[in-house]
Design a protein around this motif. Structure first.
Motif, PDB file in Angstrom:
ATOM      1  N   LEU A  21       0.860  -1.183   0.000  1.00 24.99           N
ATOM      2  CA  LEU A  21       0.000   0.000   0.000  1.00 24.99           C
ATOM      3  C   LEU A  21       0.893   1.228   0.000  1.00 24.99           C
ATOM      4  CD1 LEU A  21      -2.655   1.497   0.225  1.00 24.99           C
ATOM      5  CD2 LEU A  21      -2.684   0.970   2.667  1.00 24.99           C
ATOM      6  N   ASP A  22       0.884   1.935  -1.111  1.00 30.93           N
ATOM      7  CA  ASP A  22       1.716   3.130  -1.246  1.00 30.93           C
ATOM      8  C   ASP A  22       0.996   4.127  -2.148  1.00 30.93           C
ATOM      9  OD1 ASP A  22       2.071   2.122  -3.845  1.00 30.93           O
ATOM     10  OD2 ASP A  22       4.016   1.248  -3.360  1.00 30.93           O
ATOM     11  N   LEU A  51      -0.707  -7.895   3.836  1.00 31.28           N
ATOM     12  CA  LEU A  51      -0.156  -6.593   3.457  1.00 31.28           C
ATOM     13  C   LEU A  51       1.308  -6.558   3.859  1.00 31.28           C
ATOM     14  CD1 LEU A  51      -1.045  -3.870   2.193  1.00 31.28           C
ATOM     15  CD2 LEU A  51      -1.190  -3.001   4.527  1.00 31.28           C
ATOM     16  N   CYS A  54       3.166  -0.588   4.016  1.00 26.28           N
ATOM     17  CA  CYS A  54       2.205   0.521   4.064  1.00 26.28           C
ATOM     18  C   CYS A  54       2.978   1.809   4.339  1.00 26.28           C
ATOM     19  CB  CYS A  54       1.167   0.270   5.160  1.00 26.28           C
ATOM     20  SG  CYS A  54      -0.070   1.569   5.296  1.00 26.28           S
ATOM     21  N   GLY A  58      -1.171   5.507   2.862  1.00 26.15           N
ATOM     22  CA  GLY A  58      -2.124   4.489   3.296  1.00 26.15           C
ATOM     23  C   GLY A  58      -2.643   4.766   4.692  1.00 26.15           C
TER      24      GLY A  58
END
Length: 113
Positions: A21-22, A51, A54, A58
């Motif tokens: 998540l970026d 995940l 992050c 995020g």
């Protein structure tokens, strides 16, 4: 990043995130959360089991969503965070802001109390 939503008992939506998540994948998270926020009383468990990363973008999406959710009488919690993500949440002070559970079942069980 992949984001999938499943509905569980007690009207809880489980948002399962997979990958990284970026800033490049943020829009997918934002749009998925926006759909979940349309529910009258959003109750969301974010499953972080898969995940791997992050960044601050995020985290900001989670913070903004939690503010809306809380105003509507709902809640958002995390489950299955890796040691990296737990340290990240602790370092930036979000472990006091979000409930973090070992797994999704624990998070849902806590909601029933």
């Amino acid at each position: 990043m992949q984001a999938t939503v499943t509905d569980h008992r007690c009207d809880v939506a489980v948002l399962h995130l997979k990958g990284e998540l970026d800033s490049e994948t943020f829009e997918k998270l934002r749009s998925t959360l926006a759909e979940l926020l349309e529910r009258p009383v959003p109750r969301i468990v974010v499953d972080l089991t898969d995940l791997k990363f992050c960044d601050s973008v995020g985290l900001s999406a989670f913070i903004t969503s939690k503010q809306v959710i809380t105003a509507r009488g709902g809640w958002l919690s995390f489950a299955g965070a890796s040691p990296f993500l737990v340290r990240l949440l602790e370092t930036v002070g979000l472990s006091r802001y979000f409930a973090i559970f070992r797994d999704v079942d624990d998070a849902i069980a806590a909601a029933q109390l």
